[in-house]
Design a protein around this motif. Structure first.
Motif, PDB file in Angstrom:
ATOM      1  N   ALA A 485       4.506 -57.858 -15.754  1.00 56.28           N
ATOM      2  CA  ALA A 485       5.132 -57.545 -14.459  1.00 56.28           C
ATOM      3  C   ALA A 485       6.458 -56.823 -14.672  1.00 56.28           C
ATOM      4  O   ALA A 485       6.774 -55.848 -13.987  1.00 56.28           O
ATOM      5  CB  ALA A 485       5.357 -58.826 -13.665  1.00 56.28           C
ATOM      6  N   ALA A 486       7.250 -57.301 -15.669  1.00 57.03           N
ATOM      7  CA  ALA A 486       8.522 -56.633 -15.944  1.00 57.03           C
ATOM      8  C   ALA A 486       8.268 -55.211 -16.434  1.00 57.03           C
ATOM      9  O   ALA A 486       8.949 -54.261 -16.022  1.00 57.03           O
ATOM     10  CB  ALA A 486       9.303 -57.423 -16.994  1.00 57.03           C
ATOM     11  N   VAL A 488       5.719 -53.229 -15.828  1.00 58.88           N
ATOM     12  CA  VAL A 488       5.252 -52.381 -14.731  1.00 58.88           C
ATOM     13  C   VAL A 488       6.419 -51.927 -13.873  1.00 58.88           C
ATOM     14  O   VAL A 488       6.433 -50.824 -13.335  1.00 58.88           O
ATOM     15  CB  VAL A 488       4.202 -53.161 -13.905  1.00 58.88           C
ATOM     16  N   HIS A 489       7.430 -52.769 -13.765  1.00 60.28           N
ATOM     17  CA  HIS A 489       8.588 -52.383 -12.978  1.00 60.28           C
ATOM     18  C   HIS A 489       9.604 -51.609 -13.791  1.00 60.28           C
ATOM     19  O   HIS A 489      10.742 -51.439 -13.366  1.00 60.28           O
ATOM     20  CB  HIS A 489       9.230 -53.613 -12.347  1.00 60.28           C
ATOM     21  N   GLY A 490       9.230 -51.177 -14.989  1.00 63.64           N
ATOM     22  CA  GLY A 490      10.057 -50.227 -15.714  1.00 63.64           C
ATOM     23  C   GLY A 490      10.919 -50.790 -16.816  1.00 63.64           C
ATOM     24  O   GLY A 490      11.766 -50.079 -17.328  1.00 63.64           O
ATOM     25  N   ALA A 491      10.742 -52.067 -17.208  1.00 64.26           N
ATOM     26  CA  ALA A 491      11.588 -52.621 -18.266  1.00 64.26           C
ATOM     27  C   ALA A 491      11.004 -52.281 -19.628  1.00 64.26           C
ATOM     28  O   ALA A 491       9.803 -52.419 -19.839  1.00 64.26           O
ATOM     29  CB  ALA A 491      11.705 -54.138 -18.106  1.00 64.26           C
ATOM     30  N   THR A 496      12.846 -56.406 -21.334  1.00 64.60           N
ATOM     31  CA  THR A 496      12.022 -57.524 -20.877  1.00 64.60           C
ATOM     32  C   THR A 496      12.451 -58.804 -21.564  1.00 64.60           C
ATOM     33  O   THR A 496      12.637 -59.843 -20.936  1.00 64.60           O
ATOM     34  CB  THR A 496      10.545 -57.253 -21.203  1.00 64.60           C
TER      35      THR A 496
END
Lengths: 589, 356
Positions: A485-486, A488-491, A496
């Motif tokens: 999830a992290a 996918v949100h660009g981390a 992360t």
């Protein structure tokens, strides 16, 4: 950098390297030194083994060691079982309170606990004074330096271990199972003997193995509470290495102790998965066929069935009036155990305020003289600060190495994973006296004996398995969808780790760090061997003073340590609770 | 051999918390009775008191003619299926099923026969040698059932036994449980919060809310003639419209619905001038295009707010002034009314009731 990190092999190598270097470099290689040295290397001279087994004294020591280990194991299990059972029935608040009473003795240094028993059992100790005051005896009894004292002191050491190990297995047994047994017609004793107890057996067994292998390698308590005929094998090894300077003989004795430990673990592995002994949470509910233990148990059960029936009937008849839903007797028993566990510490605390120059209990009056003495005792101050320094250094290194190792062991897939996990825990399996002696020889070769670094590495080796157990459990409970999830949100991977993974693991890291610190802070044997000319660590200083003379100053120092340890346990417990409630509240919202 | 169960004025307090209030219930031998209620309503506590895991603060429970409140669980001779099955993981299926007989020291031969018969009854006879964790959820459920009936208990308790199963299996197990209950003619107390389970399986349903038995009836009466607003809204879908009773005529009431429309409805003890709620099931409401003048009684004009096609039926939400009325209409080639259509909804006097 990020490209490199994406290659799983490179990432695995980076993450696993520190742990593997530590285990191979500071455990496997030193141990092979000892093995090699025990038959004088290429000379293949096995006469030292022959001497171990030829001497009647040595055989007696071995026999005595095994017997004491067995007695202590059985006593600890029997005393701890009802308490562990009660713990599974408690709600969170009561559980926290009771576990603090168990954690304090668990984390109080063996030395302090043993010292407390010296005070209690001594000629002028509480028991003798009470007996004389009651008029039961005229002369003080010899309680100290007896087998009784050794068993008592060691049971005191191992009961908290027994309780926690059994509890962590028991807590996963659904109480509905026992209820189901009763509604289906089983009397309480039947429900216990046929359903609940068999289900707890793996937990009881693993606690027993853990205690037994720790007990047979135990040094402090038998050395201080036992008499000359109560020598255990670790004392023999230390004597051979330090005073008799008969190194090969010491190596051979160490190997014998190691082989006994390995044999015990091998037998244990036939019945339960070995990793369960140190970290019950790692064992997933398996679909595999029940192990040898279960099959064996079934056969035994069939054989003893008539006996079982008779026992059930009599026990049922006897206990029927006692069975109340409130489990009052269980509480009473638990309180007795808790008092047994904490009373020695309370004695030490009271003694620190004694007005007498001698160790007398109850003290004739109260004064702060010993606290003043401690405040002016610069040697104690130096030891204290050195121990804190050492503990922090060891805890930092162990937490980093152990956490990386846990990531590697949990997150990557490779063959022999179980074996490697066990290898990572091996510093807990090898008796400490052997680790201490092997590191002593090994570090002398490397010319790092007596350096701060050498001492830190010894403590890191002992602390890393605890860190791995705690972190592996935390990582297994880690929601695997959070990191994707992290991402996918660009981390990026390191972001992360910094923003998501580590903050969630914070309570586990804190616990692991505290455990590592306390391991180092309480450690005697490795310190004794690796210290060299440095300032003595607190346990080494303590050890020296006990051997020299027992005065209430030791009580004062102990009290201070107990208070500090208690404060840190409660703080960590509090932080963990807060973290947990915050997370569960978030879920509830 | 089935037995009656009677609960007499049971009260249960947890400290100051009154969780079961004035609980009175008589269950006939061989009857299938369901405790239906939302979670926290006290239905599980009531069941635990029958089983013997909780003691009532006051009141009495009779199994047949014998009071059982002072008997420990293991002497009550009750069979029970737990929500999570509570199978003994260290015993094989056969040993699990044999357990109630083993602890009663039944002869080995008799035990084997009874276990075989019980496993046959739940169609699991070839699984006797397996361990519970080698079985699927539905299979574990059957074993739990077999274990609960193997010793011919006088009464069988089931605590949300279908909750952990998927929808398809649940439908199947409902029928299986009913078959086994009829075959053994055993008295069953079944606890659930799922009204579908309750309506399909039970001879009678006891609806429980806030620790109190609100209504005990068979499925049809409960659905058609709920005693109060809680039962009406908890069991099935319903419309509740505020209304005022004008006059009582021939046992039926002339009412004003939602302050605007005249209506005729059945009364549940109200008299002229009382305020109440007009209750009508969505499937009893007819929907049609707006007529120039609405019918004389029980008809309201409105606008379709929302039309949901559900396959066998269509569910309309119709706004009539301040009220929103739910209508369910079978899709049998009748007209379809998209959102925004001006419609009239109406219902028959015998299909609606005034509740307090």
């Amino acid at each position: 950098m990020n490209n490199l990190l994406e290659n799983p092999w490179i990432r695995g190598a980076i993450v696993s390297a520190p742990l593997l270097i530590l285990l191979v470099g500071f455990l496997a290689v030193p141990l092979s030194y000892i093995v090699w040295g025990s038959f004088e290397g290429s000379k293949f001279n096995f006469s030292h083994y022959a001497r171990v087994f030829a001497s009647e004294t040595n055989l007696n020591i071995l026999r005595y060691t095994l017997r004491t280990g067995l007695i202590v194991t059985l006593v600890s299990l029997a005393a701890g079982y009802p308490v562990a059972y009660l713990l599974t029935k408690l709600k969170s608040r009561a559980l926290s309170v009771v576990s603090v009473f168990l954690l304090i003795p668990l984390f109080t240094a063996f030395l302090i606990r043993t010292y407390a028993w010296m005070v209690i059992l001594g000629r002028e100790g509480i028991i003798n004074n009470a007996l004389i005051w009651l008029g039961i005896t005229k002369e003080p009894l010899t309680l100290l330096n007896t087998t009784f004292a050794v068993v008592l002191g060691m049971s005191h050491v191992f009961i908290p271990t027994a309780i926690f190990t059994m509890y962590s297995a028991m807590v996963r047994i659904d109480h509905d199972v026992a209820r189901a047994a009763q509604i289906l017609g089983a009397k309480p004793v039947q429900a216990f003997l046929r359903v609940y107890f068999p289900l707890t057996l793996p937990g009881v067994f693993s606690a027993g193995i853990l205690i037994f292998i720790s007990a047979i390698g135990f040094y402090i308590t038998p050395a201080l509470l036992g008499g000359p005929s109560d020598t255990m094998i670790s004392q023999l090894i230390v004597a051979q290495m330090t005073t008799l300077l008969n190194f090969e003989h010491g190596y051979a004795s160490s190997i014998v102790l190691l082989l006994v430990t390995i044999a015990v673990l091998f037998i244990a592995s036939l019945f339960i998965p070995l990793e369960m002994i140190w970290s019950s949470s790692t064992v997933a509910a398996s679909d595999e066929k029940p192990r040898l233990a279960a099959r064996l148990f079934k056969k035994v059960k069939r054989a003893v069935d008539p006996v079982l029936s008779v026992t059930e009937t009599t026990v049922h008849a006897a206990t029927r009036p006692l069975l109340t839903r409130s489990a009052a007797w269980l509480w009473a028993y638990t309180i007795v155990v808790l008092v047994f566990l904490t009373a020695p510490l309370i004695v030490v605390v009271i003694l620190s305020f004694s007005s007498s120059p001698f160790v007398v209990f109850p003290p004739p009056g109260l004064s702060l003289q010993w606290w003043e003495k401690l405040a002016n005792a610069t040697d104690w101050h130096r030891s204290f600060f050195f121990s804190v320094q050492l503990g922090i250094a060891a805890a930092c290194v162990a937490t980093i190495i152990g956490t990386m190792g846990a990531f590697w062991l949990v997150r990557t897939r490779f063959p022999f994973k179980k074996m490697l996990f066990l290898f990572a825990l091996s510093p807990l399996m090898v008796p400490v006296v052997i680790i201490a002696t092997s590191l002593y020889v090994f570090e002398a070769r490397l010319h790092i004996l007596g350096t701060f670094g050498g001492l830190v590495m010894g403590h890191v080796l002992l602390a890393v398995p605890y860190v791995i157990v705690v972190m592996a459990a935390a990582l297994r409970n880690f929601d695997p969808s959070l990191e994707p999830a992290a991402a996918v949100h660009g981390a990026r991977p390191l972001q992360t780790l910094r923003l998501v993974t580590l903050p969630i693991l914070k309570p586990a890291l804190l616990t692991a760090g505290l455990l590592a610190f306390l391991t180092s802070f309480d450690e005697l044997l490795v310190g004794l061997f690796l210290l060299g000319r440095q300032t003595p660590t607190l346990p080494v200083k303590f050890w020296g003073d006990i051997a020299y003379q027992i005065d209430p100053l030791l009580s004062t120092a102990s009290t201070l340590i107990v208070v500090l340890v208690t404060a840190s346990i409660i703080t960590v417990q509090f932080i963990r609770d807060r973290h947990n409630t915050r997370i569960s509240q978030r879920i509830a919202e | 051999m089935s037995t009656s169960l009677e609960m007499k004025n049971i009260q249960k307090f947890y400290g100051p918390l009154h969780v079961v209030k004035d609980f009175d219930l008589h269950i006939q031998p061989g009857e299938f009775v369901t405790f239906l209620g939302p979670s926290g309503s006290g239905k599980t506590t009531a069941l635990k008191m029958i089983a013997g895991f909780e003691t009532p603060t006051s009141g009495d429970i009779f199994l047949g003619k014998q009071s059982i409140v002072d008997l420990p669980a293991y002497e009550r001779g009750i069979g029970m299926v737990f929500q999570n099955y509570a199978l003994f993981p260290h015993m094989t299926v056969a040993e699990n099923v044999a357990f109630p007989l083993t602890v009663r020291k039944a002869p080995r031969q008799e035990t084997r026969e009874k276990v075989d018969r019980a496993l046959q009854l739940v169609k699991m006879e070839q699984y006797g040698g397996r361990y519970p964790n080698q079985l699927s959820g539905g299979q574990q459920q059957r074993i739990a059932l077999a274990r609960a009936i193997v010793f011919n208990p006088s009464i069988l308790l089931m605590d949300e036994p279908l909750g952990a199963l998927d929808r398809h299996l649940r439908e199947h197990m409902k029928i299986e449980i009913m078959r086994i209950q009829k075959e053994l003619n055993v008295t069953v107390v079944f606890v659930t919060h799922d009204q579908d389970e309750a309506l399909t399986m039970s001879d009678r349903i006891a609806v429980i809310n806030e620790g109190r038995v609100v209504q005990v009836d068979d499925s049809k009466s409960l659905y058609g003639k709920p005693k109060n607003r809680f039962v009406a809204s908890f069991v099935g879908e319903s419309n509740m419209l505020p209304c005022q009773v004008e006059r009582v005529e021939n046992g039926a009431g002339n009412v004003t619905v939602a302050g605007i429309a005249p209506g005729v409805a059945q009364l549940t003890g109200q008299s002229g001038g009382d305020r109440g709620w007009l209750f009508v099931r969505p499937e009893h409401i007819d929907i049609g295009l707006r007529r120039p003048s609405p019918g004389p009684v029980n008809a309201l004009d409105g606008v379709v707010e929302n039309a949901l096609f559900l396959g066998e039926m269509t569910r309309y939400l119709v706004r009539c002034g301040d009220e929103t009325i739910t209508v369910k209409q079978q899709n049998r080639g009748l007209g379809h009314f998209p959102g925004g259509t001006q419609v009239t909804v109406s219902w028959k006097p015998q299909d609606c009731t005034i509740l307090n």
